[in-house]
Design an enzyme around this catalytic site. Structure first.
Site, mmCIF file in Angstrom:
data_model
loop_
_atom_site.group_PDB
_atom_site.id
_atom_site.type_symbol
_atom_site.label_atom_id
_atom_site.label_comp_id
_atom_site.label_asym_id
_atom_site.label_seq_id
_atom_site.Cartn_x
_atom_site.Cartn_y
_atom_site.Cartn_z
ATOM 1 N N ASN A 118 0.877 -1.174 0.000
ATOM 2 C CA ASN A 118 0.000 0.000 0.000
ATOM 3 C C ASN A 118 0.913 1.223 0.000
ATOM 4 O O ASN A 118 1.495 1.566 1.023
ATOM 5 C CB ASN A 118 -0.897 -0.017 1.241
ATOM 6 C CG ASN A 118 -1.732 1.253 1.350
ATOM 7 O OD1 ASN A 118 -1.789 2.057 0.416
ATOM 8 N ND2 ASN A 118 -2.383 1.444 2.492
ATOM 9 N N GLU A 125 -5.163 -4.258 10.999
ATOM 10 C CA GLU A 125 -4.144 -3.216 11.118
ATOM 11 C C GLU A 125 -4.411 -2.399 12.380
ATOM 12 O O GLU A 125 -5.217 -1.452 12.343
ATOM 13 C CB GLU A 125 -4.189 -2.287 9.907
ATOM 14 C CG GLU A 125 -3.844 -2.955 8.596
ATOM 15 C CD GLU A 125 -3.263 -1.949 7.600
ATOM 16 O OE1 GLU A 125 -2.159 -2.196 7.107
ATOM 17 O OE2 GLU A 125 -3.895 -0.918 7.335
ATOM 18 N N SER A 173 3.714 -1.550 10.495
ATOM 19 C CA SER A 173 5.167 -1.605 10.733
ATOM 20 C C SER A 173 5.793 -2.954 10.366
ATOM 21 O O SER A 173 6.711 -3.421 11.041
ATOM 22 C CB SER A 173 5.481 -1.232 12.184
ATOM 23 O OG SER A 173 5.072 0.096 12.447
ATOM 24 N N LYS A 227 0.090 4.265 -0.343
ATOM 25 C CA LYS A 227 -0.543 5.480 0.198
ATOM 26 C C LYS A 227 -0.310 6.645 -0.784
ATOM 27 O O LYS A 227 -0.283 6.400 -1.989
ATOM 28 C CB LYS A 227 -0.030 5.762 1.612
ATOM 29 C CG LYS A 227 -0.154 4.498 2.493
ATOM 30 C CD LYS A 227 0.104 4.724 3.947
ATOM 31 C CE LYS A 227 -0.071 3.411 4.690
ATOM 32 N NZ LYS A 227 0.068 3.540 6.136
ATOM 33 N N HIS A 267 -9.477 1.534 5.117
ATOM 34 C CA HIS A 267 -8.165 1.718 5.751
ATOM 35 C C HIS A 267 -8.311 2.718 6.900
ATOM 36 O O HIS A 267 -9.098 3.676 6.802
ATOM 37 C CB HIS A 267 -7.147 2.221 4.722
ATOM 38 C CG HIS A 267 -5.749 2.186 5.248
ATOM 39 N ND1 HIS A 267 -5.263 3.170 6.085
ATOM 40 C CD2 HIS A 267 -4.757 1.284 5.107
ATOM 41 C CE1 HIS A 267 -4.018 2.864 6.426
ATOM 42 N NE2 HIS A 267 -3.686 1.723 5.846
ATOM 43 N N GLU A 296 -6.601 5.120 7.787
ATOM 44 C CA GLU A 296 -6.380 6.522 7.397
ATOM 45 C C GLU A 296 -7.629 7.103 6.740
ATOM 46 O O GLU A 296 -7.924 8.289 6.875
ATOM 47 C CB GLU A 296 -5.141 6.619 6.491
ATOM 48 C CG GLU A 296 -3.867 6.442 7.309
ATOM 49 C CD GLU A 296 -2.700 5.817 6.569
ATOM 50 O OE1 GLU A 296 -2.711 5.770 5.326
ATOM 51 O OE2 GLU A 296 -1.760 5.349 7.257
HETATM 52 P P1 13P Z 1 3.184 0.801 7.651
HETATM 53 O O1 13P Z 1 3.686 -0.508 7.079
HETATM 54 O O2 13P Z 1 3.915 1.994 7.121
HETATM 55 O O3 13P Z 1 3.109 0.744 9.136
HETATM 56 O O4 13P Z 1 1.682 0.973 7.130
HETATM 57 C C1 13P Z 1 0.800 -0.065 7.285
HETATM 58 C C2 13P Z 1 -0.418 0.235 6.500
HETATM 59 O O5 13P Z 1 -1.175 1.120 6.835
HETATM 60 C C3 13P Z 1 -0.664 -0.545 5.291
HETATM 61 O O6 13P Z 1 -1.944 -0.352 4.811
#
Ligand code: 13P
Length: 241
Positions: free
Chosen positions: A7, A165, A202, A9, A94, A96
């Site tokens: 992902n 997540e 992470s 982002k 997600h 976010e």
């Molecule tokens: P990170 O791997 O940067 O922690 O992000 C996880 C995530 O939100 C994947 O969708």
């Protein structure tokens, strides 16, 4: 089959996408087909990504969608638009999207339903915030998010993937322990039956193997560590062991 997802982002221009994917495909040459690999770039990179990935073992996903087919929804992207660009998966709900952009469980439910109707596989994200975890609410939160996101749907477990997540683990460098992830993953399977459950938060090339060694961790959803082609290729390789 395990599913390993990048992902990205809001990262990478089309030019950067091209450079990344050309390198990444070279790095995973010879990797067996026993793992599904999915890359979810931003909308603006889908076109160039599909040009490069078409015919390869890497699938293409989107990070979001709208649930309506078309119309007066300024700034939104429909599933038909995504399908034509080679998208076969969409990340839905997600954290976010939930916590920065205010997506509700009801909206997420509409998106899941729309994906299923269009034959695009949703990756439904769930996860608790730190204060919920500290209050011992983790499983309650997960159960509620799943129930609401899947409301009105039955027998979806074969047509959907779930990503666990924990919000506090995302981008923090502080992942859940593999044991904590296992506990939540097995709970999700108790609720939904035989569904694929990915862990995200992470993940990096060093810890990917430990997560995947858990019996109910069926894949990974990787943010930061997927932005570098060699680090994501390493994670893919670890998942094959
Ligand atoms: P990170 O791997 O940067 O922690 O992000 C996880 C995530 O939100 C994947 O969708």
């Amino acid at each position: 089959m395990k599913l390993i997802v990048a992902n990205w982002k809001m990262n990478k221009t089309p030019k950067e996408t091209k450079e990344y994917l050309e390198t990444f495909l070279r790095l995973i040459e010879g990797v067996d087909d026993n793992v599904e690999i999915l890359i979810c770039p931003p909308f603006t990179s889908l076109c160039i990504a599909w040009d490069i990935l078409k015919g390869s073992k890497v699938k293409l996903g989107a990070q979001n969608c709208h649930y309506e087919q078309k119309g007066a929804f300024t700034g939104e992207i429909s599933l038909d638009m995504l399908k034509e660009l080679g998208v076969s998966y969409v990340i839905v709900g997600h954290s976010e999207r939930r916590w920065i952009f205010g997506e509700t469980d009801e909206l997420i439910n509409k998106k899941v339903i729309a994906c299923l109707e269009k034959g695009i596989r949703p990756i439904l994200c769930v996860g608790e915030k730190m204060e919920e975890r500290e209050a011992g609410m983790t499983l309650k939160v997960i159960e509620s998010q799943l129930k609401l996101a899947l409301s009105g749907l039955d027998e979806v477990s074969e047509r959907i993937d779930i990503a666990y997540e924990p919000v506090w683990a995302i981008g923090s460098g502080n992942p859940a322990t593999p044991e904590d992830a296992q506990l939540v993953h097995s709970f999700i399977k108790e609720l939904l039956g035989k569904v694929r459950v990915l862990y995200g938060g992470s993940v990096n090339p060093q810890n990917a193997g430990e997560f995947l060694s858990m019996p109910d961790v069926d894949g990974l959803l990787v943010g930061g560590a997927s932005l570098d082609p060699s680090s994501f290729a390493q994670i893919v390789k670890v998942s094959q062991r």
